[in-house]
Design a protein around this motif. Structure first.
Motif, PDB file in Angstrom:
ATOM      1  N   ARG A  27       0.776  -1.209   0.027  1.00  0.00           N
ATOM      2  CA  ARG A  27       0.054   0.007   0.062  1.00  0.00           C
ATOM      3  C   ARG A  27       0.707   1.297  -0.039  1.00  0.00           C
ATOM      4  O   ARG A  27       1.802   1.225   0.699  1.00  0.00           O
ATOM      5  N   LEU A  29       1.115   4.187   1.245  1.00  0.00           N
ATOM      6  CA  LEU A  29       0.684   5.093   2.397  1.00  0.00           C
ATOM      7  C   LEU A  29       1.733   6.134   2.490  1.00  0.00           C
ATOM      8  O   LEU A  29       3.036   5.994   2.066  1.00  0.00           O
ATOM      9  N   THR A  31       2.540  10.309   4.328  1.00  0.00           N
ATOM     10  CA  THR A  31       2.127  11.381   5.204  1.00  0.00           C
ATOM     11  C   THR A  31       1.914  12.715   3.989  1.00  0.00           C
ATOM     12  O   THR A  31       1.960  12.726   3.332  1.00  0.00           O
ATOM     13  N   GLU A  79      -2.217   7.181  -0.687  1.00  0.00           N
ATOM     14  CA  GLU A  79      -3.225   7.164   0.440  1.00  0.00           C
ATOM     15  C   GLU A  79      -2.565   7.842   1.639  1.00  0.00           C
ATOM     16  O   GLU A  79      -1.749   7.523   2.566  1.00  0.00           O
ATOM     17  N   SER A  81      -2.226   9.087   5.209  1.00  0.00           N
ATOM     18  CA  SER A  81      -2.436   8.744   6.444  1.00  0.00           C
ATOM     19  C   SER A  81      -2.164   9.522   7.478  1.00  0.00           C
ATOM     20  O   SER A  81      -0.986   9.710   7.710  1.00  0.00           O
ATOM     21  N   ARG A  91       1.711   4.068  15.106  1.00  0.00           N
ATOM     22  CA  ARG A  91       0.905   4.094  13.924  1.00  0.00           C
ATOM     23  C   ARG A  91       1.701   4.605  12.887  1.00  0.00           C
ATOM     24  O   ARG A  91       2.757   5.395  13.231  1.00  0.00           O
ATOM     25  N   HIS A 125       7.363   2.437   6.413  1.00  0.00           N
ATOM     26  CA  HIS A 125       6.281   1.477   7.107  1.00  0.00           C
ATOM     27  C   HIS A 125       6.282   0.072   6.742  1.00  0.00           C
ATOM     28  O   HIS A 125       5.925  -0.879   7.462  1.00  0.00           O
TER      29      HIS A 125
END
Length: 157
Positions: A27, A29, A31, A79, A81, A91, A125
Motif C-alpha cells: 500500500r 501510504l 504522510t 493514501e 494517512s 501508528r 512503514h
C-alpha cells in the motif's frame, strides 16, 4: 556488421529503452509531507521534460518520461494517512523513540516508502523495524534481527 547498415529505428529503441522503475506492491501510504514531495517531483520532472523536449535530447526525454510514469503512478495510488492525536500505540506517521539493552536510543518516524531516509530518522512503514513497532505502546519491546528495543516514547508528528 557496420553501424552504417543498422536501421535508425533500432538506435531509437536503444535510447528510449531505459527500463521502468519498479513500483512497490505494498500500500502506498504517505504522510502529508510525503504527498507534497510526490507532487514536487512531478512538477520538477514536467519542467525538466519541457527543457529536454526543447533540446531534442531523446535519451534525457526517455529517462524523464520513465520517472514521470513512476511518480504519476505513486501519486495516483497515494493514501494520505494521519495518525490519531494522542494515540497510545505506534501508528503510521508517528515518531517512536526506542532504547536497546545498552541504553542507546534511536528515534524513528514511520513514513511512506518514497519518503524514507534513515539518515534523517525516517523509515519506511514496510521495513522490519516499522513492522515490529506497529501496534505497540510505551514499555513494549520490539525485536528486530534478534535485538530487543524497548519503546520509550511515542509522538504524533
Amino acid at each position: 556488421m557496420s553501424r552504417a547498415f543498422t536501421r535508425e529505428e533500432d538506435s531509437d529503441n536503444a535510447i528510449s529503452d531505459v527500463g521502468e522503475r519498479p513500483v512497490s506492491s505494498e500500500r502506498n501510504l504517505v504522510t502529508r509531507s510525503g504527498l507534497k514531495q510526490i507532487e514536487g517531483q512531478l512538477a520538477a520532472l514536467r519542467a525538466e521534460l519541457a527543457k529536454a523536449e526543447a533540446s531534442a535530447d531523446r535519451e534525457r526525454i526517455a529517462r524523464i518520461s520513465r520517472d514521470l510514469r513512476y511518480w504519476s503512478s505513486r501519486r495516483e495510488t497515494a493514501e494520505v494517512s494521519v495518525p490519531e492525536q494522542g494515540s497510545a500505540v505506534v501508528r503510521f506517521g508517528m515518531a517512536v523513540t526506542i532504547e536497546d539493552e545498552d541504553g542507546a536510543r534511536k528515534r524513528w518516524t514511520l513514513v511512506g516508502e518514497d519518503e524514507a531516509d534513515a539518515a534523517k530518522g525516517l523509515i519506511s512503514h514496510v521495513s522490519p523495524m516499522a513492522r515490529a513497532l506497529f501496534g505497540k505502546a510505551v514499555g513494549d519491546v520490539a525485536t528486530v534481527n534478534g535485538k530487543e528495543w524497548e519503546i520509550v516514547g511515542i509522538e504524533t508528528v
